[in-house]
Scaffold this active site. Structure first.
Site, PDB file in Angstrom:
ATOM      1  N   GLU A  41      -1.756  -0.294  -6.335  1.00 47.11           N
ATOM      2  CA  GLU A  41      -1.813  -1.530  -5.553  1.00 47.11           C
ATOM      3  C   GLU A  41      -2.113  -2.706  -6.485  1.00 47.11           C
ATOM      4  OE1 GLU A  41      -4.525  -0.946  -2.084  1.00 47.11           O
ATOM      5  OE2 GLU A  41      -4.563   1.120  -2.837  1.00 47.11           O
ATOM      6  N   HIS A  89       0.814  -1.204   0.000  1.00 47.33           N
ATOM      7  CA  HIS A  89       0.000   0.000   0.000  1.00 47.33           C
ATOM      8  C   HIS A  89       0.860   1.273   0.000  1.00 47.33           C
ATOM      9  CE1 HIS A  89      -3.550   2.428   0.518  1.00 47.33           C
ATOM     10  NE2 HIS A  89      -4.319   1.365   0.709  1.00 47.33           N
TER      11      HIS A  89
END
Length: 390
Positions: A351, A202
């Site tokens: 991501e 992330h």
């Protein structure tokens, strides 16, 4: 030089049985001042022209420096100056963390494996499980099983029913910096029971390094030639069940700055992106170049190669100038009056992952995240840094 490090972490959240496991009503006490020794100590890697820093808490990347078009190293990911803040920050934006057991959202915190139902914590708005629950991979204190000047391998064993997920799973994630300025991430996991796994990282990218008077990523240009589809979601960002042709506002199949259509997004009333783009060239276990992003201001560019089916593009919609920037992302003298904070739309995530709520959509083109007992989950993503000259 090789060095071995290993300090186990045991966290007991209470006795759990298959009959008693239920969605947690509120987050636990994270005991940030009582974590194992070394949980927040920096681990520095360097190779080529890039360097990075990690901590064991969340197997988190805290800094990533890449040269701009003048050769000046710039820290291109958001984060905190102090390691403990990755645990203690109340807003917990998942800065740089390893995400699992399952990335993204699980509708209603429920899914089934082999006909047996499982419940996971409702840690987002009380209606879904986000990024593995209250104590997902982002809050594990990982062991460091092996490390060198340019790579580090984190490992962790997640017990059966950890956050409600079935099976005892042994996880490993290796971060490596290559001499061609590539940051690569290799994930693997083995399980003693059939389960579900979908990992990601992330990192919040700002290729301007939040400097030069530009704290947003609206100027960043994205190109994803094969992202011709996306996963439509409802108002809670839960998939509606189809994978559709990408709409104009999410179309990055040709280079486009984020500013062009961001206000046409449907994340909230002010627009923004928090969407899963789906790659039409996806094939299981096949790595290919999938998406790139660059800053016209610094010239810094990143090209992503991955074996995953989708990328979650999130534009820092919840950043609101309340989280202080790292010192490495403040201009000289900036911040002395309290103005050096991460701004709204101050980052973009890339991501790499299987999708959204795949465990509840085992058809319709959603890739499987089921992992059989005794088999191995594997994933690889690479972020190669370079310069685009204006």
């Amino acid at each position: 030089m090789k060095r071995k490090i290993g300090i186990p972490l045991v966290v007991i959240l209470g006795a759990l049985t298959r009959e008693s496991i239920a969605s947690a009503p509120s987050p636990p006490d994270y005991n940030c001042t009582d974590q194992p020794e070394g949980s927040f100590d920096p681990i520095l890697l360097q190779n080529g022209d890039i360097s990075a820093q990690f901590i064991r808490y969340g197997a988190t990347i805290t800094h990533l420096l890449a040269p701009d078009q003048s050769g000046t190293p710039r820290d291109v990911i958001l984060g905190f100056d102090y390691g403990m803040d990755y645990c203690a920050e109340s807003t917990h934006p998942f800065f740089g963390a390893t995400i699992g057991r399952v990335a993204n959202r699980i509708e209603a915190g429920t899914f089934s494996v082999n006909g047996e139902n499982y419940n996971t914590p409702l840690n987002e708005n009380g209606c879904d499980t986000l990024h593995g629950g209250f104590v997902g991979a982002d809050r594990w204190v990982w062991d460091v099983s092996e490390s060198s000047d340019s790579s580090v391998t984190f490992t962790h064993t997640s017990p059966d029913l950890d956050q409600g997920f079935p099976g005892t799973v042994k996880f490993s994630v290796t971060h490596m910096l290559s001499s061609d300025n590539t940051w690569s991430i290799d994930y693997s996991a083995t399980t003693d029971m059939d389960t579900i796994i979908s990992m990601t990282n992330h990192a919040y990218f700002n290729l301007n390094a939040n400097m030069n008077g530009e704290g947003t990523v609206l100027d960043h240009v994205i190109n994803a030639p094969n992202a011709g589809k996306y996963i439509p979601v409802d108002e809670y960002l839960i998939p509606t069940g189809t994978i559709d042709p990408v709409p104009d506002y999410l179309n990055f199949t040709s280079p486009k700055a984020l500013s062009v259509d961001i206000d046409s997004g449907t994340v909230d009333a002010s627009g923004g992106y928090d969407n899963a783009l789906f790659f039409t060239d996806y094939a299981p276990n096949v790595s290919r170049k999938v998406i790139s992003m660059h800053s016209p201001i610094t010239g810094i560019a990143v090209l992503v190669t991955s074996d995953q089916a989708s990328v979650q593009l999130y534009t820092g919609n919840n950043l609101d100038s309340t989280i202080p920037r790292k010192k490495s992302q403040c201009d000289e003298g900036e911040g002395e009056g309290g103005e050096c904070f991460y701004e709204w739309r101050g980052a973009a995530t890339l991501e790499m992952q299987a999708g959204v709520d795949n465990a509840n959509h085992r058809d319709g083109g959603f890739p499987s995240i089921d992992v059989k007992a005794g088999s191995q989950y594997k994933q690889r993503s690479e972020y190669k840094f370079g310069v685009v000259y204006s």
